[in-house]
Design a protein around this motif. Structure first.
Motif, PDB file in Angstrom:
ATOM      1  N   ALA A   1       0.830  -1.204   0.000  1.00 11.50           N
ATOM      2  CA  ALA A   1       0.000   0.000   0.000  1.00 11.50           C
ATOM      3  C   ALA A   1       0.865   1.255   0.000  1.00 11.50           C
ATOM      4  O   ALA A   1       0.532   2.263  -0.646  1.00 11.50           O
ATOM      5  CB  ALA A   1      -0.937  -0.016   1.203  1.00 11.50           C
ATOM      6  N   GLU A   2       1.974   1.212   0.718  1.00 15.25           N
ATOM      7  CA  GLU A   2       2.889   2.361   0.719  1.00 15.25           C
ATOM      8  C   GLU A   2       3.530   2.555  -0.648  1.00 15.25           C
ATOM      9  O   GLU A   2       3.799   3.694  -1.061  1.00 15.25           O
ATOM     10  CB  GLU A   2       3.945   2.166   1.803  1.00 15.25           C
TER      11      GLU A   2
ATOM     12  N   ILE B   1       1.992   1.883  -3.512  1.00 16.11           N
ATOM     13  CA  ILE B   1       0.949   2.535  -4.291  1.00 16.11           C
ATOM     14  C   ILE B   1       0.876   4.013  -3.938  1.00 16.11           C
ATOM     15  O   ILE B   1       0.776   4.891  -4.803  1.00 16.11           O
ATOM     16  CB  ILE B   1      -0.408   1.858  -4.047  1.00 16.11           C
ATOM     17  N   ARG B   2       0.940   4.310  -2.635  1.00 18.76           N
ATOM     18  CA  ARG B   2       0.886   5.702  -2.165  1.00 18.76           C
ATOM     19  C   ARG B   2       2.015   6.516  -2.777  1.00 18.76           C
ATOM     20  O   ARG B   2       1.794   7.620  -3.298  1.00 18.76           O
ATOM     21  CB  ARG B   2       0.976   5.739  -0.646  1.00 18.76           C
TER      22      ARG B   2
ATOM     23  N   SER C   1      -6.045   7.146  -1.823  1.00 14.01           N
ATOM     24  CA  SER C   1      -7.100   6.383  -1.143  1.00 14.01           C
ATOM     25  C   SER C   1      -7.861   5.503  -2.119  1.00 14.01           C
ATOM     26  O   SER C   1      -8.175   4.345  -1.818  1.00 14.01           O
ATOM     27  CB  SER C   1      -8.074   7.332  -0.443  1.00 14.01           C
TER      28      SER C   1
ATOM     29  N   ILE D   1      -5.468   2.464  -3.369  1.00 16.46           N
ATOM     30  CA  ILE D   1      -5.231   1.454  -2.332  1.00 16.46           C
ATOM     31  C   ILE D   1      -6.519   0.700  -2.030  1.00 16.46           C
ATOM     32  O   ILE D   1      -6.517  -0.521  -1.833  1.00 16.46           O
ATOM     33  CB  ILE D   1      -4.654   2.098  -1.061  1.00 16.46           C
TER      34      ILE D   1
ATOM     35  N   TYR E   1      -7.310  -2.474  -3.875  1.00 13.11           N
ATOM     36  CA  TYR E   1      -6.645  -3.679  -3.360  1.00 13.11           C
ATOM     37  C   TYR E   1      -7.257  -4.126  -2.028  1.00 13.11           C
ATOM     38  O   TYR E   1      -7.261  -5.326  -1.724  1.00 13.11           O
ATOM     39  CB  TYR E   1      -5.150  -3.430  -3.217  1.00 13.11           C
TER      40      TYR E   1
ATOM     41  N   MET F   1      -3.943  -2.377   4.804  1.00 16.85           N
ATOM     42  CA  MET F   1      -3.948  -1.384   3.730  1.00 16.85           C
ATOM     43  C   MET F   1      -4.879  -0.225   4.051  1.00 16.85           C
ATOM     44  O   MET F   1      -4.580   0.934   3.728  1.00 16.85           O
ATOM     45  CB  MET F   1      -4.325  -2.053   2.409  1.00 16.85           C
TER      46      MET F   1
ATOM     47  N   ILE G   1      -4.248   4.073   4.327  1.00 14.67           N
ATOM     48  CA  ILE G   1      -5.126   5.161   3.888  1.00 14.67           C
ATOM     49  C   ILE G   1      -5.372   6.128   5.034  1.00 14.67           C
ATOM     50  O   ILE G   1      -5.263   7.354   4.870  1.00 14.67           O
ATOM     51  CB  ILE G   1      -6.463   4.599   3.361  1.00 14.67           C
TER      52      ILE G   1
ATOM     53  N   SER H   1     -13.165   1.639   2.050  1.00 13.11           N
ATOM     54  CA  SER H   1     -12.190   0.832   2.785  1.00 13.11           C
ATOM     55  C   SER H   1     -12.528   0.782   4.268  1.00 13.11           C
ATOM     56  O   SER H   1     -12.452  -0.279   4.907  1.00 13.11           O
ATOM     57  CB  SER H   1     -10.773   1.367   2.569  1.00 13.11           C
TER      58      SER H   1
END
Length: 218
Positions: free
Chosen positions: A122-123, A125-126, A139, A142, A145, A168, A172, A202
């Motif tokens: 997730a990081e 993707i961020r 947001s 992530i 996923y 994940m 966010i 999420s």
């Protein structure tokens, strides 16, 4: 709508980024990051109608994902968030576990390659969205996923995919409320509302941060 997707599906199982009526045998590979989200529409239509053409087209999209999975380019072989629920539902509809097994294997591989775990992924993707100057997309992206991990948890209960989803979702939360990587006050930002939709879904689906979820809804 499903009939049009069948009509415009490329021979490799995907679709052009835009959806014109073009030669299906151009030899140009279909975009790899729009497969699952497009084929989901076909699968939904199959569940409503039982039309075999929609299921056949969905399976052709799975075949495209298999081809992409052995591509050496990381941006091509990385599974996309919407691919995972599509594959899980394809298994649920057909009774064939091969599709969910593939989704599980590709998700496990993505976690290892792009972050060493769900939080690290997730990081990753961020960082990618921040580097594109699109903090609102963090947001949203992530969360795709998060929903994939929850779909895997439904099909493979007790194997830790629900924890992946929660981990994940926490990334966010940290991005929005701890690191303050997104400015809620600036409604002129590109893709402003995608940040809200990703965080709301999420938090709602994982049961985390109900206060913040309700504030975002408001």
């Amino acid at each position: 709508g499903a009939d049009r997707l069948v009509k415009t599906q490329n021979n490799d199982g995907g679709w052009e980024w835009n959806n014109p009526d073009t030669d299906k045998a151009t030899g140009t590979p279909s975009p790899f990051n729009t497969l699952g989200v497009t084929a989901q529409s076909l699968l939904d239509a199959y569940k409503l109608t039982g039309d075999q053409r929609y299921l056949d087209a969905s399976i052709s999209t799975y075949d495209a994902m298999v081809v992409n999975s052995v591509n050496t380019d990381p941006s091509t072989h990385r599974i996309r968030g919407p691919d995972i629920p599509f594959l899980v539902e394809l298994s649920e509809v057909t009774g064939n576990p091969v599709y969910s097994d593939f989704a599980k294997e590709r998700w496990m591989s993505a976690k290892t390659e792009f972050g060493g775990g769900a939080t690290g992924f997730a990081e990753f993707i961020r960082a990618g969205r921040v580097s594109q100057s699109l903090p609102a997309i963090v947001s949203w992206d992530i969360n795709l996923y998060v929903q994939g991990a929850l779909a895997l948890d439904r099909y493979f209960p007790g194997q830790g995919f629900d924890k992946d989803a929660s981990d994940m979702a926490e990334v966010i939360y940290d991005f929005l409320y701890v690191d303050l990587g997104f400015n809620f006050a600036d409604t002129t930002q590109a893709e402003y509302w995608l940040s809200h939709t990703g965080a709301i879904e999420s938090f709602a689906k994982t049961g985390l941060h109900p206060i913040e979820k309700n504030q975002l809804v408001t």
